[in-house]
Design a protein around this motif. Structure first.
Motif, short mmCIF file in Angstrom:
data_model
loop_
_atom_site.label_atom_id
_atom_site.label_comp_id
_atom_site.label_asym_id
_atom_site.label_seq_id
_atom_site.Cartn_x
_atom_site.Cartn_y
_atom_site.Cartn_z
N GLY A 40 -1.45 -4.73 -5.57
CA GLY A 40 -2.57 -5.68 -5.42
C GLY A 40 -2.62 -6.19 -3.99
O GLY A 40 -3.64 -6.71 -3.54
N ARG A 78 5.00 3.60 -13.79
CA ARG A 78 3.81 3.51 -14.66
C ARG A 78 2.74 4.53 -14.30
O ARG A 78 1.81 4.74 -15.07
CB ARG A 78 3.22 2.11 -14.57
N ASN A 79 2.84 5.15 -13.14
CA ASN A 79 1.90 6.23 -12.82
C ASN A 79 2.42 7.59 -13.26
O ASN A 79 1.75 8.61 -13.08
CB ASN A 79 1.61 6.25 -11.31
N GLY A 135 0.61 9.26 -19.06
CA GLY A 135 0.38 7.82 -19.01
C GLY A 135 0.28 7.44 -17.55
O GLY A 135 1.26 7.60 -16.81
N VAL A 136 -0.87 7.02 -17.12
CA VAL A 136 -1.09 6.74 -15.69
C VAL A 136 -1.84 5.42 -15.53
O VAL A 136 -3.00 5.30 -15.94
CB VAL A 136 -1.88 7.88 -15.01
N GLN A 137 -1.18 4.47 -14.92
CA GLN A 137 -1.77 3.15 -14.79
C GLN A 137 -2.83 3.08 -13.69
O GLN A 137 -3.87 2.48 -13.86
CB GLN A 137 -0.64 2.14 -14.49
N ASN A 174 -3.50 5.45 -4.70
CA ASN A 174 -3.23 4.77 -3.43
C ASN A 174 -3.93 5.43 -2.24
O ASN A 174 -3.43 5.39 -1.11
CB ASN A 174 -1.72 4.63 -3.20
N GLY A 224 -2.95 2.06 1.55
CA GLY A 224 -3.70 3.15 0.91
C GLY A 224 -4.09 4.16 1.95
O GLY A 224 -5.03 3.93 2.72
N ASP A 227 6.60 6.40 1.99
CA ASP A 227 5.68 6.69 0.91
C ASP A 227 6.04 5.93 -0.35
O ASP A 227 7.22 5.77 -0.68
CB ASP A 227 5.69 8.19 0.59
N GLY A 228 5.02 5.51 -1.04
CA GLY A 228 5.18 4.90 -2.35
C GLY A 228 4.17 5.53 -3.29
O GLY A 228 3.13 6.02 -2.84
N LEU A 229 4.47 5.52 -4.58
CA LEU A 229 3.62 6.23 -5.53
C LEU A 229 2.80 5.26 -6.38
O LEU A 229 2.53 5.51 -7.55
CB LEU A 229 4.47 7.15 -6.39
N ALA A 230 2.44 4.15 -5.78
CA ALA A 230 1.57 3.20 -6.47
C ALA A 230 0.91 2.34 -5.41
O ALA A 230 1.41 2.20 -4.30
CB ALA A 230 2.38 2.34 -7.43
N LEU A 231 -0.21 1.79 -5.78
CA LEU A 231 -0.89 0.86 -4.89
C LEU A 231 -0.65 -0.54 -5.44
O LEU A 231 -0.73 -0.77 -6.64
CB LEU A 231 -2.39 1.14 -4.90
N PHE A 274 -1.11 12.23 -10.95
CA PHE A 274 -1.12 11.27 -9.84
C PHE A 274 -0.93 12.00 -8.51
O PHE A 274 -1.67 11.79 -7.55
CB PHE A 274 -0.05 10.19 -10.03
#
Ligand SMILES: Cc1cc2nc3c(=O)[nH]c(=O)nc-3n(C[C@H](O)[C@H](O)[C@H](O)COP(=O)(O)O)c2cc1C
Ligand SMILES: Cc1cc2nc3c(=O)[nH]c(=O)nc-3n(C[C@H](O)[C@H](O)[C@H](O)COP(=O)(O)O)c2cc1C
Lengths: 455, 455
Positions: free
Chosen positions: A70, A141-142, B203-205, B209, A78, A64-68, B110
């Motif tokens: 590019g 950043r999320n 703050g959420v970029q 996902n 996703g 698991d990762g907490l960002a998507l 998130f």
């Protein structure tokens, strides 16, 4: 199968199926044998879990990762949050363990303890937690942060996090529920304790609002291989995933990790080392090589370059694919996945790879070992590592799904079973039983009654 | 049933089953018709969900709190985390909506966006989120805080939280996934957007996902009834749970809430008001009264007193049970559940209740309306509130489980169906379709292409 071929006394290996999207190869989703349109279809994962269970595997696992990133432009990324997904897989399986990744950097111990305790109840004792500290600033950043917490501090936080979670799991004694309808006493509140934790990162009063779960503690899994990561694993982990390219490296990692256990009062059997392996299977070696080649041909170089840039902490965009790697930073300057950085940098250096060649080498396993061959050849490799002090089992990362898992279960598992290296039936019901790990005693009870000397 | 008795043009009521432990009555677990030994048994909840689905109910719902109270001594508390549980219920049901409570005070947007999006995919569009701000300092103490965030600020945080979550749900356009194997393009990254949120609390970029889910946005449910709670509901909620004791109070709440919608550019149909009702059902009125009496007799006064102390923000321990209530604070001084405080205080004042009488009155529904009677009598009450401008449907809180839900489904639902007040078959597949609510447009797309004037 005759009893003679099923010795029960010797060591058996453990197998975890690491499931991911259309498969581990970064071009898997483009291959005709995959079903990328199903990566948000529950039935797809239910079928994968059932296939793994048909093979009598110890567990399935979701990273698991907490960002998507590019990178979703060129790969089927996703998907589901792992705990939500595993709960839905628990209902269509009976034996197989269910391991979910949860980051200690961006979560709260109360929620984490509770969700795993819930999954452990729901699955009848099959929950496992892959404890990660998260490796990228995109994730920070999320969660309101511009910078990613420093590597060392992430592990410091992880330690306290796990301490709190295990205390919460112990906040109910196993027999706290009296269910005395006559007297109107549901739970013996002397056996449900506050934990009163106040530390550098967390303040958690407790108790948990879930009774102690079937396994006592869901299985603790970890996958960091840096110095800090190994120290953390030696103290807490019961199964360790690791990426190792060569037998020698795997042996030295295995030995190092096992040697660290004694200082934490643990024995070598208390921690299982599971190197990752991406098996590219063919009924002949030529067929396997052709599949490997086919997948490499489907790679999108931009994708590989973006992934490599992340792993190496170095922006590689625009560099000639047929040229060498640029100057790289030192491991100490990497604030992401330190051990993976070193592994990839060494791989490139050792074999003198161009960027394109390195991208091809990393396509199947992102640094994990790729083994291309027939079922027998793959079984040989697993057997070698298992018997030569490099592994207690393996983290199986099929390059393409569902076919790569089916091939492994239908063709490699039977070879391992014939050789007496792997179970032919489940003998236990819980994930701990599959891995041969004991159900932990309740530490809070022990402390309260003074029966152990645990400090 | 003949078509004439199934008019499709007029208004139908909505029914949600609020499931809890052994039932809503605080003595339910002591009653022989309940199964408190099963509150951590997945099959128990799967059967309840299937019973509700057999009754064609719109949804099932689990409340949630982030702390365990000492009250567990006298009630079957402590169970599953709702999202983990609902995911496992999704797999054994096909139509019924699945509503989980998640607090905005102790979570991160998130994670919350992601878990609900996952559940929405897993269930094929049946996820709903009961947005709560949490009412007790015990919960704060499990998240590193000694004080509970002030009521007004909790709603302020909740607003920003929901803004972020809905943006994350919109961060993928519905058709962002191209799955172009030929060209190697999985997703059109022009249609997957960062949300770049920077606010007072978060703050959420982004992007999320998880691809946009079947319902676009899982259903937004809310249950606060104070001034701040109503304002929040008018802006965001699509279904509102509320505790109302009298027709007049329910009508005034209904009218007030609906009247607030226009100023947010919403119409009256966009929000469904669902008062709670605890139906104590008997095949005769005498049988129903006997059951009610039986449950009251099983109450443990210490439990009732502890619960009442919490609701009234006043320590009542040691007060004579047959005496009146002491002097109470004002609603403005309550930092927990403001509307429940006022409801209970008024109930006691209005009917001149002793503590013991008040505890008995709150036993079934903790302030929700208790209706004791035959299936016809209960249907009459629902019909009256539904047709007299007090409700769009009801939050059904069975006093005991599983029997109280079975009785409702087998005996009350058919009466409502015969009267043409309730569906006889599901006509939609998603939770939104059951509640007659549209699938939300993607706000980020609209903004980007300038096609709507949404500010
Ligand atoms: C098989 C395997 C699976 C992993 N899964 C995850 C994951 O799901 N999420 C994550 O953030 N890191 C994951 N990692 C990374 C590790 O948790 C760890 O962060 C990484 O190995 C770097 O640790 P180190 O800096 O101590 O070497 C995984 C690593 C391995 C070997
Ligand atoms: C039917 C119903 C269910 C509720 N469920 C929860 C819950 O699960 N968790 C929670 O913290 N509060 C729950 N509440 C409380 C509300 O979310 C809200 O905090 C409460 O009504 C007080 O809001 P107010 O102060 O705006 O009146 C519930 C309320 C009602 C009427």
């Amino acid at each position: 199968m005759s009893p003679a071929t099923r010795p029960t006394t010797h060591r058996r290996l453990h197998l975890n199926a690491f499931l991911m999207n259309a498969g581990h190869h970064d071009a898997a989703w483009r291959h005709p044998r995959t079903q990328p349109e199903r990566v948000t279809d529950l039935r797809y994962f239910q079928q994968l879990a059932q296939t793994a269970e048909r093979g009598r595997l110890d567990s399935i696992f979701f990273a698991d990762g907490l960002a998507l990133w590019g990178k979703v432009r060129h790969n089927a990324l996703g998907g589901f949050e792992p705990l939500t997904l595993l709960s839905a897989l628990a209902t269509v399986t009976e034996h197989i363990g269910l391991i979910a990744t949860v980051s200690t950097t961006f979560n709260e111990p109360f929620h984490t303890a509770r969700k795993f305790a819930s999954l452990d109840h729901i699955s009848g004792g099959r929950a496992g937690w892959n404890i990660v500290t998260s490796g990228t600033v995109n994730e920070a950043r999320n969660f309101g942060q511009d910078q990613h917490l420093e590597h060392r501090l992430r592990y410091e936080r992880a330690r306290e996090f796990v301490e709190v979670v295990t205390k919460l799991w112990d906040s109910w004694e196993d027999d706290a529920i009296l269910l005395d309808r006559e007297r109107g006493v549901y739970a013996d509140t002397d056996r449900v304790r506050e934990i009163g934790h106040r530390g550098a990162y967390f303040g958690v009063q407790g108790p948990l609002n879930v009774p102690r779960s079937p396994q006592g503690h869901p299985l603790l899994v970890q996958a960091g291989s840096s110095e800090d990561g190994r120290e953390f694993a030696a103290e807490y982990a019961e199964a360790v995933f690791t990426a190792q390219q060569t037998l020698a490296d795997a042996q030295s990692f295995y030995k190092d990790l096992k040697s660290r256990l004694a200082q934490h009062g643990r024995s070598e059997e208390d921690l299982k080392v599971l190197p990752g392996i991406c098996p590219v299977i063919g009924s002949t070696e030529a067929e396997a090589r052709a599949l490997d080649h086919e997948l490499t041909e489907l790679q999108v170089p931009e994708y590989g370059l973006a992934q490599l840039s992340g792993m190496l902490g170095t922006d590689l965009t625009g560099l000639p694919l047929d040229g060498p790697l640029p100057e790289l930073p030192e491991e100490r300057d990497i604030n992401g996945n330190k051990s993976r950085f070193t592994l990839v940098a060494e791989l490139a250096r050792r074999d003198g790879l161009t960027l394109r060649q390195l991208i091809a080498r990393l396509g199947g396993g992102r640094g994990h070992r790729v083994v291309v061959g027939t079922p027998e050849q793959i079984a040989d490799q697993l057997q070698e590592w298992f018997t030569q002090g490099a592994a207690d089992g393996f983290n199986i990362m099929p390059p393409h799904l569902p076919g790569g898992l089916e091939d492994f279960v239908d063709h490699v598992v039977p070879v391992l079973q014939r050789r007496g290296l792997f179970r032919t039936e489940y003998t236990g019901r819980t994930l701990r039983e599959h891995y041969g790990l004991p159900r932990p005693a309740n530490r809070l009870t022990a402390t309260a009654s003074g029966t152990t000397g645990a400090a």
